[in-house]
Scaffold this motif. Structure first.
Motif, PDB file in Angstrom:
ATOM      1  N   LEU A  91       3.165   2.899  -6.808  1.00  0.00           N
ATOM      2  CA  LEU A  91       2.450   1.577  -7.145  1.00  0.00           C
ATOM      3  C   LEU A  91       2.727   0.593  -5.924  1.00  0.00           C
ATOM      4  CD1 LEU A  91       3.916   0.714 -10.852  1.00  0.00           C
ATOM      5  CD2 LEU A  91       1.410   0.776 -10.046  1.00  0.00           C
ATOM      6  N   GLU A  92       3.600   0.614  -5.235  1.00  0.00           N
ATOM      7  CA  GLU A  92       3.849  -0.192  -3.948  1.00  0.00           C
ATOM      8  C   GLU A  92       2.672   0.188  -2.850  1.00  0.00           C
ATOM      9  OE1 GLU A  92       7.679  -0.401  -2.406  1.00  0.00           O
ATOM     10  OE2 GLU A  92       8.482  -1.064  -4.093  1.00  0.00           O
ATOM     11  N   THR A  93       2.408   1.716  -2.873  1.00  0.00           N
ATOM     12  CA  THR A  93       1.541   2.166  -1.782  1.00  0.00           C
ATOM     13  C   THR A  93       0.440   1.711  -2.013  1.00  0.00           C
ATOM     14  OG1 THR A  93       3.003   3.992  -1.375  1.00  0.00           O
ATOM     15  CG2 THR A  93       0.693   4.245  -0.651  1.00  0.00           C
ATOM     16  N   TYR A  94      -0.038   1.514  -3.307  1.00  0.00           N
ATOM     17  CA  TYR A  94      -1.527   1.099  -3.842  1.00  0.00           C
ATOM     18  C   TYR A  94      -1.610  -0.399  -3.329  1.00  0.00           C
ATOM     19  CZ  TYR A  94      -5.055  -0.667  -6.967  1.00  0.00           C
ATOM     20  OH  TYR A  94      -6.037  -1.301  -7.386  1.00  0.00           O
ATOM     21  N   GLY A  95      -0.308  -1.320  -3.835  1.00  0.00           N
ATOM     22  CA  GLY A  95      -0.362  -2.795  -3.573  1.00  0.00           C
ATOM     23  C   GLY A  95      -0.514  -2.950  -1.709  1.00  0.00           C
ATOM     24  N   PHE A  96       0.302  -2.099  -1.354  1.00  0.00           N
ATOM     25  CA  PHE A  96       0.349  -2.541   0.147  1.00  0.00           C
ATOM     26  C   PHE A  96      -1.192  -2.146   0.799  1.00  0.00           C
ATOM     27  CE2 PHE A  96       1.099  -0.837   4.567  1.00  0.00           C
ATOM     28  CZ  PHE A  96       1.908  -1.911   5.021  1.00  0.00           C
ATOM     29  N   VAL A  97      -1.928  -0.985   0.374  1.00  0.00           N
ATOM     30  CA  VAL A  97      -3.114  -0.947   0.991  1.00  0.00           C
ATOM     31  C   VAL A  97      -4.299  -1.843   0.357  1.00  0.00           C
ATOM     32  CG1 VAL A  97      -5.064   0.820   0.743  1.00  0.00           C
ATOM     33  CG2 VAL A  97      -2.816   1.868   0.910  1.00  0.00           C
ATOM     34  N   VAL A  98      -3.894  -2.168  -0.828  1.00  0.00           N
ATOM     35  CA  VAL A  98      -4.932  -3.363  -1.295  1.00  0.00           C
ATOM     36  C   VAL A  98      -4.694  -4.603  -0.366  1.00  0.00           C
ATOM     37  CG1 VAL A  98      -5.560  -4.798  -3.185  1.00  0.00           C
ATOM     38  CG2 VAL A  98      -5.432  -2.283  -3.568  1.00  0.00           C
ATOM     39  N   LEU A  99      -3.219  -5.275  -0.341  1.00  0.00           N
ATOM     40  CA  LEU A  99      -3.027  -6.356   0.441  1.00  0.00           C
ATOM     41  C   LEU A  99      -3.577  -6.316   1.846  1.00  0.00           C
ATOM     42  CD1 LEU A  99       0.545  -7.091  -1.119  1.00  0.00           C
ATOM     43  CD2 LEU A  99      -1.491  -8.544  -1.209  1.00  0.00           C
ATOM     44  N   PHE A 100      -3.044  -5.262   2.520  1.00  0.00           N
ATOM     45  CA  PHE A 100      -3.294  -5.200   3.935  1.00  0.00           C
ATOM     46  C   PHE A 100      -4.840  -4.487   4.504  1.00  0.00           C
ATOM     47  CE2 PHE A 100       1.261  -5.801   3.450  1.00  0.00           C
ATOM     48  CZ  PHE A 100       1.311  -6.965   4.125  1.00  0.00           C
ATOM     49  N   SER A 101      -5.558  -4.258   3.550  1.00  0.00           N
ATOM     50  CA  SER A 101      -6.899  -3.602   3.950  1.00  0.00           C
ATOM     51  C   SER A 101      -7.682  -4.387   4.760  1.00  0.00           C
ATOM     52  CB  SER A 101      -7.828  -3.349   2.606  1.00  0.00           C
ATOM     53  OG  SER A 101      -8.000  -4.474   2.008  1.00  0.00           O
ATOM     54  N   GLY A 102      -7.681  -5.587   4.923  1.00  0.00           N
ATOM     55  CA  GLY A 102      -8.362  -6.373   5.833  1.00  0.00           C
ATOM     56  C   GLY A 102      -7.806  -6.089   7.148  1.00  0.00           C
ATOM     57  N   PHE A 103      -6.449  -5.816   7.391  1.00  0.00           N
ATOM     58  CA  PHE A 103      -5.948  -5.617   8.741  1.00  0.00           C
ATOM     59  C   PHE A 103      -6.205  -4.206   9.399  1.00  0.00           C
ATOM     60  CE2 PHE A 103      -3.097  -8.595   6.749  1.00  0.00           C
ATOM     61  CZ  PHE A 103      -3.463  -9.674   7.430  1.00  0.00           C
ATOM     62  N   TRP A 104      -6.648  -3.417   8.562  1.00  0.00           N
ATOM     63  CA  TRP A 104      -6.962  -1.869   9.077  1.00  0.00           C
ATOM     64  C   TRP A 104      -7.760  -1.806  10.524  1.00  0.00           C
ATOM     65  CZ3 TRP A 104      -2.855   0.020   7.682  1.00  0.00           C
ATOM     66  CH2 TRP A 104      -2.287   0.200   6.267  1.00  0.00           C
TER      67      TRP A 104
END
Length: 140
Positions: A91-104
């Protein structure tokens, strides 16, 4: 206006963020040790808060487009603390990817400018993967 100067608070925040990532990595390596994972999460969140400030952190996590990521990250942290570290980290990995997807895309440009590592990220296959990820938005 955003200030890019490095004061002591931001240096400590970056250090705490780095230690948070390191402890989370150790927690995964040591078969999802919930103590290391919880400590990594706490250090990461406190480091981000010190680096960008409390108000900016709250604004970032409370944006309507970041609700899925915030809730997923928070519930994942709860599951890690309760004792279900594998499910919590998913769940944390999913949340991390969603939260920081704009920074990739910004991270990809930064990695391409690192002297030795940048050569690897400038290879045609890696660049094609990065350009595909930049053009496609995460649709979670």
């Amino acid at each position: 206006m955003v200030s890019f100067e490095m004061n002591d608070r931001k240096k400590i925040g970056l250090g705490l963020t780095g230690f948070g990532i390191f402890f989370s990595f150790l927690g995964i390596i040591f078969f999802f040790d919930k103590g290391l994972l919880a400590m990594g999460n706490i250090l990461f969140i406190s480091g981000v808060t010190l680096t960008i400030g409390l108000k900016s952190t709250m604004q970032f996590f409370m944006k309507p487009q970041n609700f899925k990521g915030t809730i997923s990250f928070g519930v994942g942290f709860f599951f890690v603390v309760v004792g279900w570290p594998i499910f919590g980290m998913i769940l944390e990995t999913y949340g991390f990817v969603v939260l920081f997807s704009g920074f990739w895309p910004t991270l990809a440009v930064f990695l391409q400018r690192i002297p030795i590592l940048g050569w690897l990220f400038q290879q045609p296959y890696v660049r094609s993967v990065c350009s595909v990820s930049k053009s496609s938005k995460f649709s979670f």
